[in-house]
Scaffold this active site. Structure first.
Site, PDB file in Angstrom:
ATOM      1  N   CYS A  33      -2.045  -2.555   7.759  1.00  0.00           N
ATOM      2  CA  CYS A  33      -2.046  -3.464   6.606  1.00  0.00           C
ATOM      3  C   CYS A  33      -0.822  -4.365   6.540  1.00  0.00           C
ATOM      4  CB  CYS A  33      -2.201  -2.658   5.321  1.00  0.00           C
ATOM      5  SG  CYS A  33      -3.853  -1.935   5.197  1.00  0.00           S
ATOM      6  N   LYS A  69      -6.573  -4.771  -3.053  1.00  0.00           N
ATOM      7  CA  LYS A  69      -7.143  -5.505  -1.914  1.00  0.00           C
ATOM      8  C   LYS A  69      -8.178  -4.645  -1.192  1.00  0.00           C
ATOM      9  CE  LYS A  69      -3.487  -4.457   1.517  1.00  0.00           C
ATOM     10  NZ  LYS A  69      -4.301  -3.513   2.216  1.00  0.00           N
ATOM     11  N   ASP A 117       0.793  -1.242   0.000  1.00  0.00           N
ATOM     12  CA  ASP A 117       0.000   0.000   0.000  1.00  0.00           C
ATOM     13  C   ASP A 117       0.822   1.289   0.000  1.00  0.00           C
ATOM     14  OD1 ASP A 117      -1.921  -1.943   0.195  1.00  0.00           O
ATOM     15  OD2 ASP A 117      -2.777  -1.261   2.087  1.00  0.00           O
TER      16      ASP A 117
HETATM   17  N1  TIU Z   1      -2.678   0.275   4.316  1.00  0.00           N
HETATM   18  C1  TIU Z   1      -3.096   0.477   5.555  1.00  0.00           C
HETATM   19  O1  TIU Z   1      -2.375   0.291   6.522  1.00  0.00           O
HETATM   20  N2  TIU Z   1      -4.400   0.994   5.705  1.00  0.00           N
HETATM   21  C2  TIU Z   1      -4.799   1.786   6.750  1.00  0.00           C
HETATM   22  O2  TIU Z   1      -5.952   2.159   6.825  1.00  0.00           O
HETATM   23  N3  TIU Z   1      -3.831   2.155   7.653  1.00  0.00           N
HETATM   24  C3  TIU Z   1      -3.987   3.012   8.716  1.00  0.00           C
HETATM   25  O3  TIU Z   1      -3.046   3.122   9.504  1.00  0.00           O
HETATM   26  N4  TIU Z   1      -5.094   3.700   8.852  1.00  0.00           N
END
Ligand code: TIU
Length: 232
Positions: free
Chosen positions: A174, A141, A36
């Protein structure tokens, strides 16, 4: 389920210092999984900021992530990029995920980088420094974990992968969720500690501890220096 799959008898050709003990792997059965690293989390105006976070913390890891990505590509290793992404109708975004809390914009709302966490929008693109190249796997995802409602496990199996190197954001959300999913599917995983970041420094530190505690209950952790040395 991982049982029933054939796990290759990979020849171990790499070994790096790690916690709780050395991480041994073979280049041809190990994937670099980058979680991500998309504009939604790293740049102002995206999902991370709508949740009230200081997004400037995350960009500090970009040069280190890039150094690992470049070295891994040069060595010929498999690369997987993920994006937290929902379809335009939000059919794969549970109402509980969209409605929770009090963000300034919700998933699907229009922000300065397009619709928040929606596939194809400007904010959903991986940052330029780490952009995928032809031949690399890109997984959209809908959950926090990279294995939930995706073809990732099947794709890794098709490529004969047994070991995973994790980078990306955020460490305790994530990245950790994906590592735990990988662990339950039978992969040996290493978290590159200087290639992951959180909006909460204490959560990053605690996640690293959680991963390698209890003899590697989730996996291994190490800074990228050892990996870069063996790839050189
Ligand atoms: N990619 C991921 O970690 N999504 C989140 O929403 N992370 C947060 O820390 N909010």
């Amino acid at each position: 389920m991982y049982w029933g799959h054939t796990w290759g008898e990979a020849t171990i050709d790499m070994k790096i210092d790690a916690k709780p003990f050395a991480f041994e792997f073979a280049l041809h059965s190990t994937a670099l999984v980058i979680i991500d690293m998309q504009r939604d989390f790293i740049e102002p105006g995206g999902f991370g900021q709508t949740l009230g976070n200081d997004v400037s913390l995350l960009s500090a890891i970009v040069p280190t992530c890039r150094a690992v990505l470049v070295a891994w590509r040069k060595a010929g290793g498999l690369v997987v990029h993920t994006r937290e992404a929902h379809d335009a109708q939000l059919s794969n975004c549970p109402p509980a995920k969209r409605n929770r809390g009090n963000p300034s914009l919700r998933i699907g709302d229009v922000g300065s980088m397009g619709r928040i966490l929606v596939a194809g929008e400007p904010g959903n693109q991986i940052i330029a420094a780490l952009a995928p190249v032809v031949g690399e796997i890109v997984i959209d995802k809908p959950g926090k974990g990279a294995f939930y409602a995706t073809a990732l496990h099947d794709m890794l199996q098709q490529h004969g992968m047994t070991h995973l190197l994790f980078m990306g954001v955020t460490t305790e959300v994530c990245v950790q969720t994906s590592m735990r999913e990988a662990n339950d599917r039978g992969y040996d995983s290493l978290l590159l500690t200087d290639c992951t970041e959180s909006y909460f420094p204490q959560f990053k530190a605690q996640t690293i501890e959680m991963v390698h505690a209890q003899g590697g209950i989730v996996g291994w952790t190490a800074a990228s220096t050892g990996l870069l040395q063996v790839l050189d």
